[in-house]
Write an enzyme that holds these catalytic residues in place. Structure first.
Site, PDB file in Angstrom:
ATOM      1  N   HIS A  85       5.307   6.228  11.510  1.00  0.00           N
ATOM      2  CA  HIS A  85       4.658   6.174  10.075  1.00  0.00           C
ATOM      3  C   HIS A  85       3.868   7.329   9.978  1.00  0.00           C
ATOM      4  O   HIS A  85       2.608   7.382   9.908  1.00  0.00           O
ATOM      5  CB  HIS A  85       3.792   4.709  10.191  1.00  0.00           C
ATOM      6  CG  HIS A  85       3.616   4.587   8.819  1.00  0.00           C
ATOM      7  ND1 HIS A  85       3.658   5.263   7.559  1.00  0.00           N
ATOM      8  CD2 HIS A  85       3.019   3.379   8.278  1.00  0.00           C
ATOM      9  CE1 HIS A  85       3.474   4.399   6.551  1.00  0.00           C
ATOM     10  NE2 HIS A  85       3.019   3.249   7.043  1.00  0.00           N
ATOM     11  N   LYS A 133      27.530  -4.613  -1.733  1.00  0.00           N
ATOM     12  CA  LYS A 133      29.078  -4.764  -1.807  1.00  0.00           C
ATOM     13  C   LYS A 133      29.751  -4.163  -0.566  1.00  0.00           C
ATOM     14  O   LYS A 133      30.932  -3.628  -0.525  1.00  0.00           O
ATOM     15  CB  LYS A 133      29.470  -3.966  -3.008  1.00  0.00           C
ATOM     16  CG  LYS A 133      29.099  -4.563  -4.346  1.00  0.00           C
ATOM     17  CD  LYS A 133      29.286  -3.625  -5.551  1.00  0.00           C
ATOM     18  CE  LYS A 133      28.700  -3.612  -6.655  1.00  0.00           C
ATOM     19  NZ  LYS A 133      29.069  -2.595  -7.524  1.00  0.00           N
ATOM     20  N   ARG A 175      11.300   3.624   3.431  1.00  0.00           N
ATOM     21  CA  ARG A 175      10.773   2.834   4.225  1.00  0.00           C
ATOM     22  C   ARG A 175      11.958   1.971   4.687  1.00  0.00           C
ATOM     23  O   ARG A 175      12.671   1.303   3.956  1.00  0.00           O
ATOM     24  CB  ARG A 175       9.700   2.039   3.848  1.00  0.00           C
ATOM     25  CG  ARG A 175       9.528   0.925   4.691  1.00  0.00           C
ATOM     26  CD  ARG A 175       7.921  -0.007   4.330  1.00  0.00           C
ATOM     27  NE  ARG A 175       6.902   0.792   4.780  1.00  0.00           N
ATOM     28  CZ  ARG A 175       5.818   0.284   4.835  1.00  0.00           C
ATOM     29  NH1 ARG A 175       5.558  -0.901   4.766  1.00  0.00           N
ATOM     30  NH2 ARG A 175       4.784   1.233   5.279  1.00  0.00           N
ATOM     31  N   ARG A 195       0.716  -1.243  -0.083  1.00  0.00           N
ATOM     32  CA  ARG A 195       0.020  -0.042  -0.114  1.00  0.00           C
ATOM     33  C   ARG A 195       0.876   1.372   0.098  1.00  0.00           C
ATOM     34  O   ARG A 195       0.627   2.213  -1.029  1.00  0.00           O
ATOM     35  CB  ARG A 195      -0.830   0.015   1.222  1.00  0.00           C
ATOM     36  CG  ARG A 195      -2.138  -0.265   1.159  1.00  0.00           C
ATOM     37  CD  ARG A 195      -2.914  -0.766   2.375  1.00  0.00           C
ATOM     38  NE  ARG A 195      -2.221  -1.950   2.931  1.00  0.00           N
ATOM     39  CZ  ARG A 195      -2.502  -3.303   2.241  1.00  0.00           C
ATOM     40  NH1 ARG A 195      -3.453  -3.354   1.604  1.00  0.00           N
ATOM     41  NH2 ARG A 195      -1.715  -4.307   2.643  1.00  0.00           N
ATOM     42  N   THR A 196       1.755   1.542   0.914  1.00  0.00           N
ATOM     43  CA  THR A 196       2.399   2.470   1.078  1.00  0.00           C
ATOM     44  C   THR A 196       3.282   2.980  -0.083  1.00  0.00           C
ATOM     45  O   THR A 196       3.401   3.895  -0.771  1.00  0.00           O
ATOM     46  CB  THR A 196       3.216   2.605   2.074  1.00  0.00           C
ATOM     47  OG1 THR A 196       2.315   2.153   3.350  1.00  0.00           O
ATOM     48  CG2 THR A 196       3.809   4.061   2.682  1.00  0.00           C
TER      49      THR A 196
HETATM   50  C1  NCD Z   1       1.536  -0.531   8.460  1.00  0.00           C
HETATM   51  C2  NCD Z   1       2.880  -0.672   8.379  1.00  0.00           C
HETATM   52  O1  NCD Z   1       3.896  -0.794   7.786  1.00  0.00           O
HETATM   53  O2  NCD Z   1       3.273  -0.034   9.523  1.00  0.00           O
HETATM   54  N1  NCD Z   1       1.087  -0.928   7.070  1.00  0.00           N
HETATM   55  C3  NCD Z   1       0.906   0.331   6.167  1.00  0.00           C
HETATM   56  O3  NCD Z   1       1.814   1.201   5.974  1.00  0.00           O
HETATM   57  N2  NCD Z   1      -0.271   0.586   5.657  1.00  0.00           N
HETATM   58  C4  NCD Z   1       0.904  -1.698   9.341  1.00  0.00           C
HETATM   59  C5  NCD Z   1       1.229  -2.952   9.177  1.00  0.00           C
HETATM   60  O4  NCD Z   1       2.230  -3.366   8.515  1.00  0.00           O
HETATM   61  O5  NCD Z   1       0.673  -3.851  10.114  1.00  0.00           O
END
Ligand code: NCD
Length: 362
Positions: free
Chosen positions: A172, A118, A139, A89-90
Site C-alpha cells: 500500500h 462476461k 486497488r 478513504r483511499t
Molecule cells: C487499509 C487498507 O486498505 O489496507 N486502509 C486504508 O487504505 N486506509 C487498512 C485496512 O483496511 O485495515
C-alpha cells in the site's frame, strides 16, 4: 514525456524474478516516479521531495486563487479509479486529489459491473481503461497484480501510469507515503523521524499498510521498530529479513502495555479477517492489543498515535479527542500527498515550486 520506458526493455518472465528493490528503477521515469507500485521503489530524496511538495500544495490550496491555479495544472488529464476491493478513504482521497489538480476521474468499483462478468480477463479490462484514460489508480485483491498491469501497459501503445492503491496483503505504497508525511510533520521540531521508536500493533501478518510503512522507515537512520501482536498475527519473515539486512533495530513483542510508555509513535491496525480461511482470527484474543483511554496516561506527552483506518475496537473513541491521536489528520494529509504524487508523475511539480516561491516571497 515517458522517455526510455524501462519496462519495455525487460520480459515479464525476467521482471517477475527480480527482488522488490530491484524492480524500483523500472517504475521510474528519469529519476521521478511514473508507476507507483511498491514502497521499495522510493528512496530518501524522493520522499523528501514529495513531502516538501505536499506542504507547498497545502499552502497554495488555502486561497481561491491558489485552488484555481492547482485545478488548471492537470485539467487535460483523465483518471480511472479501478477499485475492486472495499475502500472509503483511499478511493475518496484519490478522487479528491484528482479534483485538486483538475483531473477528471471515472470509477469502476465492482467487477460485477464490468465486462469481467462476461469472462473478460482483468488484464483486458484494464487495457480498455488505458484506451480512454491517462492514468489508472487501482486497488486489487491480488498481490502483484498492479505490477503485472504496469508491465503490460508499458508494452502496449498506451503506457499510462499505474498507481497501486492497495494490493493483496503485500503493498500500500501511497498509504506509506502519507504515513511518512504525517510522522515527519509530527517530529518536525524533534529532529525528524530519525532515532524514533515506532510500534506497529495489531494484525501485522496481513496488514499491507504495516509492510509498506516499515519498508520506508528503514530509510531513516536510528529508527527502532517494535512489532506488537499475538503470535499468530506477527510480522512475516520477509520484513524481518529486510530489517536484518539493513541493520535496522527491531523488537518483537506481545506485551503492548510494556511497550506503550517507550514509544514516540504507535501505529494501530485492525484485524484483517477478510483473509481468514475459516474464521480463525475470531479465535484469537486481541483485546490486549487495544489502545484504551487508560493508556493515554502512560503514553509519552509528545508521542503520536496513528491508524490507517478503518478502525474497529483497537482504539477507543474516547481517545480521539487527545491531541496525540492524529489519525484524522493522517486522513486529510493523504489527500494532499496524493495530489503531490499526481503532479510529480506528470512532471508538473516545478510549477508548484515557482508558485509557492512567489506566494511566500510576497
Ligand atoms: C487499509 C487498507 O486498505 O489496507 N486502509 C486504508 O487504505 N486506509 C487498512 C485496512 O483496511 O485495515
Amino acid at each position: 514525456m515517458y522517455k526510455d520506458n524501462p519496462l519495455l526493455k525487460i520480459s515479464w518472465h525476467d521482471f517477475k524474478q527480480l527482488e522488490l528493490w530491484e524492480k524500483g528503477p523500472y517504475f521510474q521515469n528519469q529519476g521521478r516516479p511514473y508507476h507507483v507500485l511498491t514502497a521499495q521503489q522510493f528512496d530518501r530524496p524522493m520522499l523528501e521531495r514529495i513531502c516538501n511538495l505536499t506542504t507547498e500544495i497545502r499552502t497554495i490550496g488555502k486561497t481561491k486563487g491558489g485552488i484555481n491555479f492547482l485545478q488548471g495544472l492537470l485539467s487535460e488529464k483523465r483518471a480511472m479509479l479501478y477499485f475492486v476491493q472495499p475502500s472509503t478513504r483511499t478511493f475518496l482521497s484519490f478522487f479528491a486529489a484528482c479534483q485538486i489538480v483538475g483531473i477528471n476521474a471515472a470509477e469502476v468499483r465492482d467487477t460485477n459491473t464490468s465486462s469481467e462478468v462476461k469472462g473478460e480477463s482483468p488484464e483486458d479490462t484494464v487495457r480498455t481503461f488505458s484506451s480512454y484514460f491517462d492514468l489508472i489508480i487501482m486497488r486489487h485483491p491480488i498481490g502483484g497484480f498492479a505490477e503485472r498491469i504496469a508491465w503490460l501497459l508499458s508494452n502496449s501503445n498506451r503506457p499510462v501510469p499505474v498507481l497501486n492503491a492497495g494490493s493483496g496483503k503485500d503493498q500500500h505504497p501511497t498509504q506509506a507515503l502519507l504515513d511518512i508525511y504525517t510522522l515527519k510533520r509530527s517530529f518536525e521540531n524533534r529532529g525528524g523521524i530519525e532515532e524514533k521508536k515506532i510500534a506497529f500493533v495489531g494484525d501485522l501478518a496481513r496488514g499491507r499498510t504495516v509492510r509498506s510503512l516499515a519498508t520506508l522507515l528503514v530509510l531513516y537512520p536510528g529508527v527502532k521498530l517494535y512489532f506488537v501482536a499475538p503470535e499468530a498475527l506477527q510480522i512475516e519473515k520477509d520484513i524481518i529479513n529486510m530489517l536484518e539486512k539493513d541493520g535496522t533495530q527491531f523488537e518483537i513483542s506481545d506485551d503492548f502495555e510494556k511497550i506503550i510508555p517507550e514509544m514516540d509513535a504507535i501505529y494501530m491496525t485492525r484485524i484483517q479477517d477478510e483473509w481468514d480461511k475459516a474464521n480463525e482470527s475470531s479465535l484469537i484474543d486481541t483485546s490486549k492489543f487495544h489502545f484504551t483511554e487508560r493508556h493515554l496516561k502512560i503514553l509519552k506527552p509528545d508521542a503520536v498515535l496513528l491508524h490507517p483506518l478503518p478502525r474497529r475496537k483497537e482504539i477507543a473513541i474516547e481517545v480521539d479527542s487527545d491531541p496525540r491521536a492524529i489519525y484524522w489528520r493522517q486522513v486529510r494529509n493523504g489527500m494532499w500527498v496524493r495530489a503531490a504524487l499526481l503532479l510529480t508523475i506528470f512532471d508538473r511539480d516545478g510549477e508548484i515550486d515557482r508558485y509557492y516561491e512567489d506566494l511566500v516571497g510576497e
